[in-house]
Scaffold this motif. Structure first.
Motif, PDB file in Angstrom:
ATOM      1  N   PHE A 210       0.836  -1.207   0.000  1.00  0.00           N
ATOM      2  CA  PHE A 210       0.000   0.000   0.000  1.00  0.00           C
ATOM      3  C   PHE A 210       0.870   1.256   0.000  1.00  0.00           C
ATOM      4  CE2 PHE A 210      -1.645   3.366   2.808  1.00  0.00           C
ATOM      5  CZ  PHE A 210      -2.699   3.817   2.034  1.00  0.00           C
ATOM      6  N   LEU A 211       1.873   1.295   0.850  1.00  0.00           N
ATOM      7  CA  LEU A 211       2.747   2.463   0.904  1.00  0.00           C
ATOM      8  C   LEU A 211       3.499   2.661  -0.409  1.00  0.00           C
ATOM      9  CD1 LEU A 211       4.316   2.264   4.486  1.00  0.00           C
ATOM     10  CD2 LEU A 211       2.570   3.851   3.669  1.00  0.00           C
ATOM     11  N   PHE A 212       3.988   1.557  -0.978  1.00  0.00           N
ATOM     12  CA  PHE A 212       4.753   1.660  -2.226  1.00  0.00           C
ATOM     13  C   PHE A 212       3.890   2.223  -3.349  1.00  0.00           C
ATOM     14  CE2 PHE A 212       6.176  -0.073  -6.300  1.00  0.00           C
ATOM     15  CZ  PHE A 212       7.463   0.436  -6.338  1.00  0.00           C
ATOM     16  N   VAL A 213       2.692   1.662  -3.526  1.00  0.00           N
ATOM     17  CA  VAL A 213       1.810   2.135  -4.595  1.00  0.00           C
ATOM     18  C   VAL A 213       1.411   3.586  -4.354  1.00  0.00           C
ATOM     19  CG1 VAL A 213      -0.439   1.817  -5.696  1.00  0.00           C
ATOM     20  CG2 VAL A 213       0.961  -0.174  -5.125  1.00  0.00           C
ATOM     21  N   SER A 214       1.124   3.935  -3.103  1.00  0.00           N
ATOM     22  CA  SER A 214       0.735   5.315  -2.777  1.00  0.00           C
ATOM     23  C   SER A 214       1.856   6.292  -3.106  1.00  0.00           C
ATOM     24  CB  SER A 214       0.358   5.425  -1.292  1.00  0.00           C
ATOM     25  OG  SER A 214      -0.739   4.605  -0.968  1.00  0.00           O
TER      26      SER A 214
END
Length: 332
Positions: free
Chosen positions: A137-141
């Motif tokens: 989630f953090l990477f995509v965000s």
């Protein structure tokens, strides 16, 4: 309906964050939360309506699972092999390969969990999946917001152009650094064409394996392309991005410069450089130069890992809380 209404909250925080300062890390998280809630709203909405809407959502979900579980890790592993062949062995060049293998490990762990349903196994595998989901989630965000940040903002009207250094090949400018210099040269010429006389600052010290400082090689590159020698200002002490920005700002201050400044780096590096500029309280915009396609996956992974180190306590506590909640629900 509930998810659609809930999406309004992070969307408002995202808009407020963009207005206050586009360089805030929190903007990426609010953007990610908004998109997740909107996707959930669309899924539940389509399911409630039924018919073709539910069929399309079902196929999209299957395609997503296949892409994340099979296509993405294969592509990352292939990219990792290509990086090793073109860029040589090194931890930074191994990142896409390691990421691909990690996804394969998560998929295998999920498959193992579905075949073995003992509570202890479910607890351990579930914890790993939660951590993996949080990191994903953090990477995509951050990836999406990096693209957003790099696509907006001022593109002209600068009184100083700072080009951030990168490694040299001996005393030669490699393609990665050349892209930064070419973009900086384009900005400089556009300002000159508009009747301004901008400073052109090149920033970079000398590494152990470099014959000259990065700044010296960068100045020579620009002078050979028609920039007057007196128009190029050297900052030849910095060895990190943070130092590039801080030392260049100090150099400009020493020259009593008070105008608008832009720093040029590669596109994958733009948002982290912007975050560092905000931390240093610099009113400096960051603009990206294009990068070879095969270099981007490892480069973005490296930037992501570096951005995680800005708030290690927050990420550790959040992951710990999610895992603890999962364990309580699983083992009680």
């Amino acid at each position: 309906m509930l998810f659609g209404i809930a999406a309004i909250v992070p969307a408002l925080f995202f808009v407020i964050g963009m207005v206050r300062d586009r360089r805030r890390l929190g903007n990426a998280v609010w953007l990610g939360l908004t998109l997740v809630l909107l996707v959930l709203w669309l899924v539940f909405r389509a399911t409630a309506i039924g018919g073709w809407s539910a069929v399309v959502v079902g196929y999209a979900f299957v395609a997503l699972l296949l892409g994340l579980g099979f296509v993405l890790p294969i592509a990352l592993i292939a990219n990792g092999v290509l990086m090793l062949r073109r860029e040589g062995f090194g931890l930074a060049n191994l990142l896409s390969l390691l990421a691909g293998l990690a996804i394969v490990g998560v998929v295998l762990a999920f498959g193992f969990a579905t075949a073995h349903t003992a509570p202890a196994v479910d607890a351990v595998i579930g914890s790993l999946l939660i951590v993996a989901a949080y990191v994903a989630f953090l990477f995509v965000s951050l990836l999406l917001y990096s693209i957003v940040y790099g696509s907006i903002g001022r593109r002209t009207g600068f009184d100083a152009v700072v080009v951030l250094g990168a490694g040299l090949n001996g005393d030669r400018v490699p393609p990665l650094l050349a892209a930064r210099l070419d973009r900086g040269l384009h900005l400089y010429r556009r300002e000159v064409g508009a009747g301004r006389t901008p400073l052109l600052v090149v920033s970079g010290g000398q590494g152990a394996d470099e014959q000259v400082s990065e700044a010296a090689a960068m100045r020579e590159y620009l002078v050979r392309r028609g920039v007057p020698d007196e128009a190029v200002v050297l900052e030849d002490q910095a060895t990190t991005t943070e130092q590039n920005l801080a030392y260049s700002a100090r150099l400009l201050a020493e020259r009593d410069w008070t105008g608008r400044a832009v720093a040029v780096t590669n596109n994958f590096h733009v948002f982290r450089a912007a975050v560092l500029a905000r931390r240093l309280r610099l009113r400096m915009q960051i603009i990206g130069a294009p990068t070879a396609w095969y270099f981007l996956p490892s480069a973005f992974l490296r930037e992501f890992a570096a951005l995680l180190t800005h708030n290690p306590v927050v990420h550790t506590v959040t992951c710990g809380a999610l895992v603890a909640l999962h364990l309580v629900l699983t083992l009680t």
